[in-house]
Scaffold this motif. Structure first.
Motif, PDB file in Angstrom:
ATOM      1  N   LEU A 137      32.467  41.558  32.915  1.00  0.00           N
ATOM      2  CA  LEU A 137      33.256  41.677  34.135  1.00  0.00           C
ATOM      3  C   LEU A 137      34.648  42.187  33.781  1.00  0.00           C
ATOM      4  N   GLY A 138      35.125  43.178  34.531  1.00  0.00           N
ATOM      5  CA  GLY A 138      36.498  43.645  34.401  1.00  0.00           C
ATOM      6  C   GLY A 138      37.311  43.102  35.557  1.00  0.00           C
ATOM      7  N   LEU A 139      38.321  42.295  35.255  1.00  0.00           N
ATOM      8  CA  LEU A 139      39.085  41.597  36.285  1.00  0.00           C
ATOM      9  C   LEU A 139      40.527  42.110  36.341  1.00  0.00           C
ATOM     10  N   TRP A 140      41.121  42.004  37.519  1.00  0.00           N
ATOM     11  CA  TRP A 140      42.498  42.447  37.753  1.00  0.00           C
ATOM     12  C   TRP A 140      43.277  41.331  38.442  1.00  0.00           C
ATOM     13  N   THR A 141      44.468  41.020  37.969  1.00  0.00           N
ATOM     14  CA  THR A 141      45.365  40.118  38.693  1.00  0.00           C
ATOM     15  C   THR A 141      46.792  40.651  38.608  1.00  0.00           C
ATOM     16  N   SER A 142      47.588  40.300  39.613  1.00  0.00           N
ATOM     17  CA  SER A 142      48.991  40.723  39.626  1.00  0.00           C
ATOM     18  C   SER A 142      49.895  39.520  39.422  1.00  0.00           C
ATOM     19  N   ALA A 143      51.135  39.797  39.072  1.00  0.00           N
ATOM     20  CA  ALA A 143      52.118  38.733  38.872  1.00  0.00           C
ATOM     21  C   ALA A 143      52.470  38.040  40.174  1.00  0.00           C
TER      22      ALA A 143
END
Length: 286
Positions: free
Chosen positions: A64-70
Motif C-alpha cells: 500500500l502506498g499511503l499519503w498524509t499531510s502535516a
C-alpha cells in the motif's frame, strides 16, 4: 547516520523558512505491506521438548502506498499487487484504491513516477486555492525514487510548484511521519481484523483483505493519529532537537526480504510498466 540526519533537518528547516509552506501543503508518501501473514500452528510430542511449527500461507503480499499531510489529511491510497494483470476486484475496492502491479509486488520507479506525476499533481492542483502555493513532498530513499531525476524534479517545480525531499538512508524510523503513526496503527488493527479462512479462493480472499484494509485505513487515518506522526518526526512543527536526542539514531532498518513470484495469471488488462488504475479507470487524470 547522525550526520546525515542533521544535514537533512538543516535543509528541511531552510525549506520551511524559504517557502513558508502551509501545513496542508506538506505531504509524506510511504509504503506499507499487508497480506503476507502466516498462521503458525504449534504441536508438541510428549517425548520431544521442542514444539513443531507449520506455517500456512494466508495471502500474497500487497504493498500500500499511503499519503498524509502535516494538517492531518490523507489521499486515496495506492495498492500494488504482485501480478502483471488486474485481478477480479470488487467495485468497493476500485472505489477506494488506485491499483497498480508488477511481479515482485513492490513499488518501482515506473509506478512511483506515474502516481506522482498524475495523481499527486492533480490532487495538489485541485486542493490549492492558489497553484503558486509551494508544496513539499517528503519520501524515504527507496530505490524507486531514482525516477525522480533532477530533470523531473525541475519539471514538478516549474510546472506545479512541488518540491521533492528525500530522507537519508536508514532514517525512516525517526523521520517518516507515516512510520511513526498510521503505518503502525494500521498493521496493529488490521492483524486483529483479518481472520484466515482455510481454503478460501484467492479472488475472494483478496477482495475481503482489501475491503478490510479500506475500513481500517478510514479508522486510523484520523487527524490525531496523522499529526502525532508529524509532531514526533520533528518535521512539523520543526524540532531538530527531538530527532537528535533519540536513542534510535544508532539503529538501522532491515532490508526488505525478496518475495517469490507466483505463477503467471492472465487476468484483466496489463498494469505493469507504471500503469495505474484510478478508481478502476486506466486513463490518466488531467
Amino acid at each position: 547516520l547522525k550526520t546525515d540526519i542533521e544535514e537533512f533537518m538543516d535543509n528541511h528547516q531552510q525549506l520551511l523558512l524559504r517557502y513558508r509552506f502551509l501545513p496542508e501543503n506538506i505531504w509524506n508518501f510511504d509504503e506499507t505491506m499487508i497480506g503476507k501473514q502466516n498462521l503458525t500452528k504449534g504441536s508438541q510430542d510428549k517425548d520431544d521438548p521442542v514444539p513443531c511449527q507449520a506455517d500456512e500461507k494466508m495471502a500474497e503480499h500487497i504493498t500500500l502506498g499511503l499519503w498524509t499531510s502535516a494538517a492531518g489529511q490523507w489521499l486515496t491510497p495506492l495498492a500494488i499487487f504482485p501480478l502483471k494483470t488486474v485481478p477480479p476486484l470488487a467495485q468497493s475496492v476500485l472505489d477506494h484504491f488506485h491499483i497498480a502491479g508488477q511481479p515482485a509486488g513492490w513499488i518501482d520507479k515506473d509506478i512511483l513516477l506515474e502516481i506522482v506525476e498524475n495523481f499527486f499533481v492533480h490532487e495538489m492542483n485541485t486542493r490549492r486555492a492558489d497553484r503558486n502555493e509551494p508544496v513539499l513532498l517528503i519520501m524515504d530513499g527507496h530505490t524507486s525514487r531514482i525516477s525522480l531525476t533532477p530533470e523531473k524534479a525541475a519539471m514538478l517545480w516549474n510546472g506545479h510548484k512541488i518540491i521533492i525531499s528525500l530522507m537519508p538512508a536508514h532514517s525512516s524510523a525517526l523521520l517518516q511521519p507515516l512510520d511513526l503513526s498510521v503505518n503502525g496503527e494500521f498493521k496493529k488493527v488490521f492483524s486483529r481484523r483479518f481472520q484466515h479462512i482455510k481454503n478460501e479462493p484467492a479472488p475472494d480472499r483478496r477482495n475481503r483483505l482489501m475491503q478490510i484494509a479500506q475500513r481500517v485505513l478510514t479508522r486510523v487515518n484520523n487527524v490525531d493519529c496523522i499529526c502525532y506522526g508529524w509532531e514526533h518526526s520533528g518535521l512539523w512543527p520543526f524540532r531538530k532537537d527531538l530527532v537528535l536526542k533519540s536513542t534510535m539514531l544508532t539503529q538501522t532498518t532491515a532490508n526488505q526480504p525478496e518475495v517469490e513470484t507466483g505463477k503467471k495469471r492472465k487476468r484483466g488488462p496489463k498494469m505493469n510498466k507504471g500503469k495505474v488504475l484510478y478508481n478502476g479507470l486506466t486513463e490518466h487524470i488531467v
